[in-house]
Scaffold this active site. Structure first.
Site, PDB file in Angstrom:
ATOM      1  N   CYS A   2      57.152  29.931   3.536  1.00 63.61           N
ATOM      2  CA  CYS A   2      57.149  29.085   2.362  1.00 63.61           C
ATOM      3  C   CYS A   2      57.053  29.920   1.102  1.00 63.61           C
ATOM      4  O   CYS A   2      56.994  31.140   1.143  1.00 63.61           O
ATOM      5  CB  CYS A   2      55.956  28.126   2.409  1.00 63.61           C
ATOM      6  SG  CYS A   2      55.777  27.243   3.975  1.00 63.61           S
ATOM      7  N   ASP A 101      50.428  25.624  12.361  1.00 63.53           N
ATOM      8  CA  ASP A 101      49.428  26.680  12.267  1.00 63.53           C
ATOM      9  C   ASP A 101      48.609  26.560  10.985  1.00 63.53           C
ATOM     10  O   ASP A 101      47.482  27.078  10.914  1.00 63.53           O
ATOM     11  CB  ASP A 101      50.091  28.064  12.349  1.00 63.53           C
ATOM     12  CG  ASP A 101      51.227  28.256  11.347  1.00 63.53           C
ATOM     13  OD1 ASP A 101      51.678  27.266  10.749  1.00 63.53           O
ATOM     14  OD2 ASP A 101      51.672  29.404  11.181  1.00 63.53           O
ATOM     15  N   ILE A 294      75.308  44.950  10.052  1.00 65.58           N
ATOM     16  CA  ILE A 294      76.218  45.182   8.932  1.00 65.58           C
ATOM     17  C   ILE A 294      76.842  46.565   9.103  1.00 65.58           C
ATOM     18  O   ILE A 294      76.159  47.528   9.432  1.00 65.58           O
ATOM     19  CB  ILE A 294      75.465  45.114   7.590  1.00 65.58           C
ATOM     20  CG1 ILE A 294      75.087  43.674   7.272  1.00 65.58           C
ATOM     21  CG2 ILE A 294      76.295  45.699   6.459  1.00 65.58           C
ATOM     22  CD1 ILE A 294      76.266  42.773   6.994  1.00 65.58           C
TER      23      ILE A 294
END
Length: 632
Positions: A2, A101, A294
């Site tokens: 977040c 959690d 990549i």
């Protein structure tokens, strides 16, 4: 995963609208949900905001801010062993309404206060408002995988997962800290606790910051320090037992990082670190794990072929993307937004691109940062020990002699690549006579004296973790001392910043399985003789990886995961460099000595004998300045 943001405003001028702006500017960190709450305390207004990227418990049960009793929490990160902690709490009589959690952490804090952190295996930054104790606690995980910034002017405390959140508050003053700018030009990143802005700090890894609301005071406290692990006695386990125990810890750490309710993948560069993650996870999986690589059209920088061979051997579901200068140019324009502080590691480009690639298939990606610090992989460790192996008297004599000579006047050598800088570094290394300072100078792109030529103002000197002295006297051997310093500098403030911002920019969660604190603490007690054995760096890790992947696929010269900027700067990116480093644009900042920068750029374009990283650092700052200081 977040983004969190908020304020503690003792003037009580901040409201929910400001909090929403601070939080929503980080929507990329959490596109799935949002929450905003303002609490009125007798002495201050407390704002708590969160943007949610749903990884565990995708239901509304994980909504934040979350409440329990006297506590309110906003949380960024993952507690991988939350189910075990949950069982312990249930034995104490706690019940749970969600599978998140966050709820486990909140009720664990109620049960054990800060000691809950001793039980947590994970990465996290969180803020808890304790209404009964009249305090707000900010916390950052042991390794610093998750960021947390704060600004304090004596009246208002602002905090957030990224600096851009702080910039949204009207009380925040965007004043450049020239001392931090000096550090940036030296290292290409700004070491903690400093930031590019005055009065603004990074909360240090393993630290708690408590704000006492009634006293209007801040108190910072360390709950974990990697140096404590290095201060422990060396293990007396045999080589076989060390390797066996290390592999066991790696398996546990890697498997914990697979805990998710969304698809998970692995960044695979072709080196030993990422190969160990892919190999161990694939060996224990009943299905093909997803790996991402990549590559470059410039073959001398390209490792995609090696990564593909490893993926084929392991049987992973592998995806690659061969990129070129046009892809880099697109990312270049995005860097100031993604890294809202000057940050010039030149692997930001491939890291951002591989994150973009992975985001098409997964929501969680495992990286492998920390392998070089834990297992002694970087050549700079060998160099630091080798350059300071002479007697202090001889080193002092060498440094004194070098100080008498102007490197620009030494025939033949003065025409070699970056010779003046390398000459100055060796003079400083021998003057110090210590491996730890050799590491500091090797890590610099510009020395402190060189920086003074590039700036119009003379900065003060900030002390960083490169300058640890008494704190390291008991560290168990010279190599481990260097590993400890690199862990507290380059790993935290360069590599972890790079991966966090790159992954979050495309709304995926980056996880760091090698930085499980159990693995870190154990390897800190392993002697250098096992980490570098028979002149082989990463001996322990390589021995483990060779159980899964033949040495013929792995043993080749170490190649850094960076973009070929040296080539691109002279071709496709040349115009960008010349535009942003033009005297008119440099003079706008009032910081740079424009003629000196121009001289550096012209010499680079003429013969390439100048380190491109010096120019890249200045270019990145100019891009950042254009975005964050000019566009107000």
């Amino acid at each position: 995963m977040c983004g969190i943001a908020g304020f503690i405003d003792f003037s009580k001028k901040s409201g929910k609208d400001i909090l929403q702006h601070m939080t929503d500017v980080m929507q990329h960190r959490g596109p799935n949900d949002a929450g905003y709450e303002v609490h009125e305390h007798p002495t201050a207004t407390v704002g708590l905001g969160q943007r949610r990227l749903s990884i565990l418990d995708l239901s509304s049960g994980g909504h934040q801010p979350m409440h329990f009793g006297q506590y309110t929490i906003i949380f960024n990160g993952e507690i991988y062993n939350f189910k075990e902690i949950k069982k312990d709490l249930e034995k104490l009589g706690y019940t749970f309404q969600s599978g998140s959690d966050t709820e486990v952490l909140l009720k664990g804090y109620d049960a054990w206060k800060e000691q809950v952190l001793d039980r947590c295996i994970g990465m996290f930054a969180f803020v808890i408002y304790d209404a009964r104790q009249d305090q707000v606690v900010l916390c950052r995980d042991r390794a610093g995988v998750k960021p947390l910034y704060y600004y304090w002017d004596g009246q208002t405390l602002l905090f957030g997962s990224e600096l851009k959140a702080l910039c949204e508050h009207p009380q925040f003053r965007k004043e450049i800290d020239v001392n931090s700018l000096s550090l940036f030009l030296q290292y290409s990143y700004i070491p903690a606790p400093y930031t590019i802005y005055r009065q603004t700090r990074k909360l240090k890894p393993g630290h708690l910051l408590t704000v006492h609301l009634n006293r209007q005071e801040l108190q910072e406290l360390a709950y974990w320090n990697v140096l404590d692990a290095y201060h422990q006695p060396l293990t007396n386990l045999s080589q076989h037992e060390v390797i066996q125990h290390t592999e066991m810890l790696m398996k546990s750490a890697y498997n914990y990082r697979m805990v998710a309710d969304v698809p998970v993948g692995v960044f695979l560069s072709g080196g030993y670190d990422s190969a160990s993650v892919a190999a161990i996870l694939q060996a224990g999986s009943g299905s093909r794990i997803k790996t991402f690589t990549i590559g470059y059209k410039e073959k001398q920088w390209d490792e995609s072929a090696e990564a593909k061979k490893i993926a084929r051997h392991l049987g992973t579901d592998h995806t690659e993307w061969i990129v070129g200068p046009s892809d880099a140019l697109e990312v270049l324009q995005q860097l100031p937004e993604i890294y809202d502080e000057p940050f010039a590691d030149n692997s930001t480009v491939p890291t951002t691109l591989v994150s973009k690639l992975a985001s098409r298939q997964v929501k969680v990606a495992l990286s492998a940062d920390g392998g070089d610090e834990l297992f002694a992989g970087y050549n700079k460790f060998n160099q630091s020990l080798r350059y300071t192996r002479f007697s202090k008297r001889l080193q002092g004599l060498l440094s004194h002699t070098m100080a008498m000579l102007n490197p620009e006047l030494i025939p033949y050598f003065n025409k070699q690549y970056n010779f003046a800088s390398r000459y100055e570094k060796m003079k400083l290394i021998w003057a110090s006579g210590q491996p730890q300072y050799a590491l500091k100078y090797i890590s610099q792109y510009l020395t402190e004296s060189e920086v003074n030529h590039y700036l119009q103002v003379t900065p003060d000197k900030y002390r960083t973790n490169f300058d640890l002295n008494g704190e390291l006297n008991e560290v168990n051997d010279p190599l481990n001392k260097l590993l400890a310093i690199d862990y507290k500098t380059f790993l935290v403030d360069n590599n972890l910043v790079k991966v966090d911002r790159a992954t979050m920019s495309v709304s995926i969660e980056g996880r760091e399985p090698m930085l499980d604190h159990r693995l870190v603490e154990f390897l800190a007690q392993v002697p250098a003789s096992l980490k570098v054995k028979d002149n082989v760096n990463k001996y322990i890790l390589k021995t483990i990886v060779h159980k899964y992947i033949p040495p013929s696929l792995m043993d080749r010269p170490k190649r850094p995961f960076i973009a070929p900027l040296q080539e691109w700067f002279r071709d496709e990116l040349r115009e960008q460099m010349q535009y942003y480093l033009a005297p008119g644009r440099l003079n706008k900042t009032g910081l740079f000595n424009a003629p000196h920068v121009q001289q550096l750029m012209n010499r680079y374009l003429l013969d390439g004998k100048v380190s491109h990283q010096k120019l890249w650092n200045i270019l990145v700052f100019q891009l950042w300045y254009n975005r964050w200081m000019e566009k107000l």
